[in-house]
Design an enzyme around this catalytic site. Sequence first.
Site, PDB file in Angstrom:
ATOM      1  N   SER A 123      -7.400 -15.447   1.243  1.00 17.80           N
ATOM      2  CA  SER A 123      -6.513 -16.210   0.366  1.00 17.80           C
ATOM      3  C   SER A 123      -6.054 -15.359  -0.805  1.00 17.80           C
ATOM      4  O   SER A 123      -6.790 -14.484  -1.279  1.00 17.80           O
ATOM      5  CB  SER A 123      -7.305 -17.412  -0.149  1.00 17.80           C
ATOM      6  N   TYR A 147     -14.982 -20.872  -4.617  1.00 21.72           N
ATOM      7  CA  TYR A 147     -14.186 -20.773  -3.388  1.00 21.72           C
ATOM      8  C   TYR A 147     -13.599 -19.365  -3.259  1.00 21.72           C
ATOM      9  O   TYR A 147     -13.733 -18.710  -2.219  1.00 21.72           O
ATOM     10  CB  TYR A 147     -13.058 -21.819  -3.391  1.00 21.72           C
ATOM     11  N   LYS A 151     -14.422 -16.074  -0.508  1.00 18.48           N
ATOM     12  CA  LYS A 151     -13.477 -15.266   0.280  1.00 18.48           C
ATOM     13  C   LYS A 151     -13.684 -13.774   0.007  1.00 18.48           C
ATOM     14  O   LYS A 151     -13.618 -12.945   0.915  1.00 18.48           O
ATOM     15  CB  LYS A 151     -12.029 -15.670  -0.044  1.00 18.48           C
TER      16      LYS A 151
END
Length: 334
Positions: A123, A147, A151
Amino acid sequence: MILVTGGTGYLGSHAAVALATAGRELVIVDNLCNSSASVIGRLKRLCACDVQFIQGDVRDTALLSEIFLGHDISAVMHFAGLKAVGESTEMPVDYFDNNVNGTIQLLVAMRRAKIKTLVFSSSATVYGDPATLPITEDCPFAPTSPYGRSKVFIEEILADLHRAEPDWRIARLRYFNPVGAHESGLIGEDPAGIPNNLMPYVAQVALGSRNAVNVFGTDYPTRDGTGVRDYIHVMDLAEGHVAALDHLEQAGGLLTVNLGTGQGHSVLEVVKAFERASNRPIPCLAAPRRKGDVAQYWADPSLANTLLHWQAGRNLQQMCADTWRWQLNMADTS
Ligand code: NAD
Ligand code: UFG
């Protein structure tokens, strides 16, 4: 055959269609924690082929080993994961367990089965608030949420794996803001509860199920004061995955690319485009800035353009039109 983890979810289901369109066979594994098995019937219609579905969790290595034993799988597209930035700050351990541990268990099972080709959903959130624009792949990691850190950790694990075992073929695809739906209106994004993201919220206001769009921040240093993002049509993103897989199969290596259009659009521009697509008024209310948001970012997609021979071709108007078609279809069938 390609294993698509998280294939009943928003992005995975569109990638499944793109894979089938490219003549690939696929099998989906998903634990349905954020999607419904009903998408499989619609995928079968769209793909005009059999779409195998196995309900299960990617952290279940025994199940994955069984899937690899029972199917002739050559590569994995790994979409399964949790993705809500706000929720990740409240339950970081669940995010690391699902995203990081889930990927590790997948890698263990792949290694055991000698399957070494992986396309991974990363992302733009790994970049945080970028110092320069557009964002190139060599911009430093600066995630601002658990989050985003999940990643980054996974990207680092994949790089270490590739360093240790260079015969792995790995693509780390950094998505900007995927929106829209398949042009058939049969599949799209269906967030539970109040949508966090702009496009599904705008669609619900156009439909009349919400009163007005809260515009989070009208005093950003952008052309109209509202936040600017690089929105990319979900089918362009899906086709980018097929291009990445083709590239890996031909050239191998560790690939890290942005998937974006290279163009930014403000919140008000999105609202205006959606008004045109739906032919309905969309009221807006100025609201305070949302915590953790940055003013603006967009991708430099030139690496994906040259390396993968892929380019996002669908514009903002088409993103809105396809979202609207999907929204109307959902309203009809609910
Ligand atoms: P989604 O929630 O619609 O799809 C994810 C799917 O994975 C869901 O169907 C869910 O049920 C499944 N899943 C979750 N944990 C699982 C597990 N442990 N085992 C098996 N299945 C599991 O989300 P999405 O928007 O399709 O996102 C797909 C991937 O792309 C995610 O990894 C996400 O972090 C990443 N991503 C999404 C965006 C975005 O804006 N949508 C942006 C950048 C990156
Ligand atoms: N916005 C509003 N009102 C809303 C929702 C959003 O004004 O109701 C604004 C935001 O402030 C921002 C823009 O619309 O300026 C886009 O917001 P989104 O929530 O749609 O998208 P984000 O850029 O915040 O984040 C998304 C995903 C992340 C992902 C990131 C980059 O939610 O998971 O894109 O890929 F990491």
